[in-house]
Design an enzyme around this catalytic site. Sequence first.
Site, mmCIF file in Angstrom:
data_model
loop_
_atom_site.group_PDB
_atom_site.id
_atom_site.type_symbol
_atom_site.label_atom_id
_atom_site.label_comp_id
_atom_site.label_asym_id
_atom_site.label_seq_id
_atom_site.Cartn_x
_atom_site.Cartn_y
_atom_site.Cartn_z
ATOM 1 N N ASP A 22 -1.899 5.739 -6.284
ATOM 2 C CA ASP A 22 -2.257 6.709 -5.248
ATOM 3 C C ASP A 22 -0.984 7.099 -4.507
ATOM 4 O O ASP A 22 -0.127 6.255 -4.246
ATOM 5 C CB ASP A 22 -3.257 6.090 -4.279
ATOM 6 C CG ASP A 22 -3.896 7.102 -3.350
ATOM 7 O OD1 ASP A 22 -3.703 8.320 -3.569
ATOM 8 O OD2 ASP A 22 -4.582 6.690 -2.404
ATOM 9 N N ALA A 23 -0.843 8.349 -4.159
ATOM 10 C CA ALA A 23 0.341 8.808 -3.433
ATOM 11 C C ALA A 23 0.348 8.225 -2.018
ATOM 12 O O ALA A 23 -0.694 7.931 -1.434
ATOM 13 C CB ALA A 23 0.376 10.327 -3.371
ATOM 14 N N PHE A 41 -8.125 -4.230 -10.549
ATOM 15 C CA PHE A 41 -7.165 -3.575 -9.659
ATOM 16 C C PHE A 41 -5.768 -3.909 -10.176
ATOM 17 O O PHE A 41 -5.008 -4.619 -9.530
ATOM 18 C CB PHE A 41 -7.368 -4.062 -8.227
ATOM 19 C CG PHE A 41 -6.599 -3.300 -7.165
ATOM 20 C CD1 PHE A 41 -5.746 -2.238 -7.481
ATOM 21 C CD2 PHE A 41 -6.739 -3.640 -5.835
ATOM 22 C CE1 PHE A 41 -5.045 -1.556 -6.509
ATOM 23 C CE2 PHE A 41 -6.043 -2.965 -4.836
ATOM 24 C CZ PHE A 41 -5.196 -1.932 -5.174
ATOM 25 N N ASP A 80 0.935 4.138 1.453
ATOM 26 C CA ASP A 80 1.305 4.684 2.764
ATOM 27 C C ASP A 80 2.251 3.753 3.512
ATOM 28 O O ASP A 80 3.134 4.200 4.239
ATOM 29 C CB ASP A 80 0.057 4.936 3.611
ATOM 30 C CG ASP A 80 -0.820 6.034 3.042
ATOM 31 O OD1 ASP A 80 -0.289 6.953 2.393
ATOM 32 O OD2 ASP A 80 -2.056 5.958 3.230
ATOM 33 N N LYS A 81 2.079 2.444 3.320
ATOM 34 C CA LYS A 81 2.970 1.496 3.977
ATOM 35 C C LYS A 81 4.335 1.450 3.302
ATOM 36 O O LYS A 81 5.355 1.207 3.968
ATOM 37 C CB LYS A 81 2.331 0.109 3.998
ATOM 38 C CG LYS A 81 1.295 -0.038 5.076
ATOM 39 C CD LYS A 81 1.959 -0.111 6.437
ATOM 40 C CE LYS A 81 1.296 0.798 7.434
ATOM 41 N NZ LYS A 81 2.113 1.057 8.611
ATOM 42 N N GLU A 98 14.640 15.605 9.873
ATOM 43 C CA GLU A 98 15.795 15.993 10.667
ATOM 44 C C GLU A 98 16.507 14.761 11.202
ATOM 45 O O GLU A 98 15.869 13.797 11.639
ATOM 46 C CB GLU A 98 15.351 16.852 11.855
ATOM 47 C CG GLU A 98 14.707 18.174 11.462
ATOM 48 C CD GLU A 98 14.431 19.038 12.679
ATOM 49 O OE1 GLU A 98 14.127 18.476 13.744
ATOM 50 O OE2 GLU A 98 14.547 20.261 12.565
ATOM 51 N N ARG A 157 0.176 7.812 7.722
ATOM 52 C CA ARG A 157 -1.249 7.982 7.423
ATOM 53 C C ARG A 157 -2.087 6.762 7.794
ATOM 54 O O ARG A 157 -3.293 6.769 7.573
ATOM 55 C CB ARG A 157 -1.457 8.294 5.933
ATOM 56 C CG ARG A 157 -1.301 9.749 5.600
ATOM 57 C CD ARG A 157 -2.087 10.160 4.383
ATOM 58 N NE ARG A 157 -1.768 9.397 3.195
ATOM 59 C CZ ARG A 157 -2.034 9.824 1.953
ATOM 60 N NH1 ARG A 157 -2.623 10.988 1.775
ATOM 61 N NH2 ARG A 157 -1.725 9.086 0.909
ATOM 62 N N LYS A 158 -1.459 5.725 8.328
ATOM 63 C CA LYS A 158 -2.220 4.519 8.679
ATOM 64 C C LYS A 158 -2.031 4.196 10.164
ATOM 65 O O LYS A 158 -1.735 3.068 10.545
ATOM 66 C CB LYS A 158 -1.765 3.348 7.798
ATOM 67 C CG LYS A 158 -2.245 3.463 6.361
ATOM 68 C CD LYS A 158 -3.754 3.356 6.259
ATOM 69 C CE LYS A 158 -4.281 3.541 4.838
ATOM 70 N NZ LYS A 158 -4.283 4.976 4.437
ATOM 71 N N LYS A 167 11.479 9.868 20.606
ATOM 72 C CA LYS A 167 10.162 10.444 20.341
ATOM 73 C C LYS A 167 9.113 9.603 21.062
ATOM 74 O O LYS A 167 8.886 8.445 20.721
ATOM 75 C CB LYS A 167 9.854 10.477 18.837
ATOM 76 C CG LYS A 167 10.486 11.633 18.078
ATOM 77 C CD LYS A 167 11.963 11.500 17.893
ATOM 78 C CE LYS A 167 12.529 12.548 16.944
ATOM 79 N NZ LYS A 167 14.007 12.465 16.859
ATOM 80 N N LYS A 181 -5.715 -4.383 0.408
ATOM 81 C CA LYS A 181 -6.382 -3.948 1.627
ATOM 82 C C LYS A 181 -7.329 -5.063 2.074
ATOM 83 O O LYS A 181 -7.846 -5.821 1.247
ATOM 84 C CB LYS A 181 -7.185 -2.658 1.394
ATOM 85 C CG LYS A 181 -6.350 -1.482 0.941
ATOM 86 C CD LYS A 181 -7.203 -0.253 0.680
ATOM 87 C CE LYS A 181 -7.603 0.435 1.962
ATOM 88 N NZ LYS A 181 -8.249 1.754 1.718
ATOM 89 N N ASP A 183 6.022 9.697 20.947
ATOM 90 C CA ASP A 183 4.956 9.199 20.079
ATOM 91 C C ASP A 183 5.136 7.710 19.841
ATOM 92 O O ASP A 183 4.162 6.963 19.770
ATOM 93 C CB ASP A 183 4.995 9.910 18.709
ATOM 94 C CG ASP A 183 4.320 11.251 18.728
ATOM 95 O OD1 ASP A 183 3.494 11.480 19.625
ATOM 96 O OD2 ASP A 183 4.617 12.078 17.852
ATOM 97 N N GLU A 192 10.412 11.642 7.115
ATOM 98 C CA GLU A 192 9.126 11.541 6.424
ATOM 99 C C GLU A 192 9.372 11.143 4.973
ATOM 100 O O GLU A 192 10.361 11.552 4.357
ATOM 101 C CB GLU A 192 8.387 12.887 6.456
ATOM 102 C CG GLU A 192 8.256 13.509 7.835
ATOM 103 C CD GLU A 192 7.324 12.754 8.751
ATOM 104 O OE1 GLU A 192 6.541 11.917 8.259
ATOM 105 O OE2 GLU A 192 7.378 12.987 9.974
ATOM 106 N N LYS A 196 10.569 7.600 13.246
ATOM 107 C CA LYS A 196 10.994 8.303 14.458
ATOM 108 C C LYS A 196 11.891 7.414 15.306
ATOM 109 O O LYS A 196 11.591 6.232 15.519
ATOM 110 C CB LYS A 196 9.776 8.728 15.277
ATOM 111 C CG LYS A 196 8.869 9.704 14.542
ATOM 112 C CD LYS A 196 7.615 10.015 15.332
ATOM 113 C CE LYS A 196 6.702 10.963 14.547
ATOM 114 N NZ LYS A 196 5.438 11.216 15.260
ATOM 115 N N HIS A 248 0.857 -1.193 0.000
ATOM 116 C CA HIS A 248 0.000 0.000 0.000
ATOM 117 C C HIS A 248 0.892 1.242 0.000
ATOM 118 O O HIS A 248 1.929 1.262 0.682
ATOM 119 C CB HIS A 248 -0.910 -0.013 1.224
ATOM 120 C CG HIS A 248 -1.908 1.101 1.255
ATOM 121 N ND1 HIS A 248 -1.575 2.380 1.635
ATOM 122 C CD2 HIS A 248 -3.224 1.131 0.938
ATOM 123 C CE1 HIS A 248 -2.644 3.151 1.572
ATOM 124 N NE2 HIS A 248 -3.664 2.413 1.144
#
Length: 410
Positions: A259-260, A251, A19-20, A58, A265-266, A290, A183, A292, A45, A286, A17
């Site tokens: 798709d970008a 598909f 995003d992955k 960074e 995003r997931k 961090k 998916k 997060d 990123e 990260k 995918h």
Amino acid sequence: MRSSNFLFTSESVSEGHPDKVADQISDAVVDLLLGKDPEARVACETFVTTQRIVIGGEIRCKPVYDEDRFRETHGWAPGARDEIERTVRNIVKKIGYEQKGFHWETADFENHLHGQSAHIAQGVDAGGDKDEGAGDQGIMFGFACDDTPELMPATLYYSHQILERMAEDRHSGRAPFLEPDAKSQVTLRFEEGKPAKATAIVVSTQHKPGYDKGEKQAELHAYVKDVVASVLPSQLLGNETVYHINPTGSFEIGGPDGDAGLTGRKIIVDTYGGAAPHGGGAFSGKDPTKVDRSAAYAARYLAKNIVAAGLAKRCTIQLAYAIGVSEPLSLYVDTHGTGTVGDDRIEAAIGRIGKLGGLTPRGIRTHLGLNKPIYGRTAAYGHFGRKAEGDYFPWERVDLVDDLKAAVAA
């Protein structure tokens, strides 16, 4: 209070995918730099689209980037940028993208990583009498429940397992008609709070040309149903299970060409499939200073051990931090009415377990051993509910059970 009889749905996405793809690239950079410097700072990123890969963010890692030592090369050690590019391209190759619209070897690549902000560094780094502070402010959640032996929400766990099995078959050649992007979605009917029946299974998978009609389409559909049957317990499947397999039809165009993709995003796929709150911060790209990332891992670790200890059937943990401050601002435990002791007693028990280091960023990193290149495996098929093995997925260990029982009884 929520009814004990309900329908619930979670989704997952495959390693291919968009995003992955971005998450895996970002975490490959994290692993590369932590492998060279356990105290590296990374915030990477990634953006992917048709025949293009862009990374930025960074970093601080003296063997790779040091403005003082390597000023003549704009901070980069000789060959470091090339090594990062090779690492990124190898991730895309491993996923399996050799398509005209996205190819590991020919896609354009841009590296916009630069040195870490000195103002962030001064808040995070330890020095003098100051302990290492959190890399950012924020809230982090952990969750566990007794739906599955892995103490994960069943809907998400099975969604991950379907796609992971399909990826294994694609890589091994057992399912040569599959392409990387896919998916899944699983809907379960719960009775008395426990999974009872799968009412809907959705799988959309990128495929080779021709597998959208006729016998080849039937072959793909039969294959997907076989995978589902191998993943879900047989008692969950039956006449009421409705399958939606590639419901839009063809598909063939997928991945970053279709798709970008962006890092982070997931985050619901990465965590609990919507069965628990999320603090909003992504994990991939990260380093473990961090919170997060590291505090979310610690919260899962605590929640899982609480359920494994028999102190609750469901448990949500929240932690909160301020940038540059080492101690957490708050610890919150919610056992959703399933606890065998009061939530306040569990909170107090956690505070009495010295090996946790007070849940400071350094305490978490030390106890769980997070300053290692262990993150690439987390970037697809979930950060939680995985098998703790060696240095990998240490937050999935259940080695606090005896400590928690003793602390609660004290």
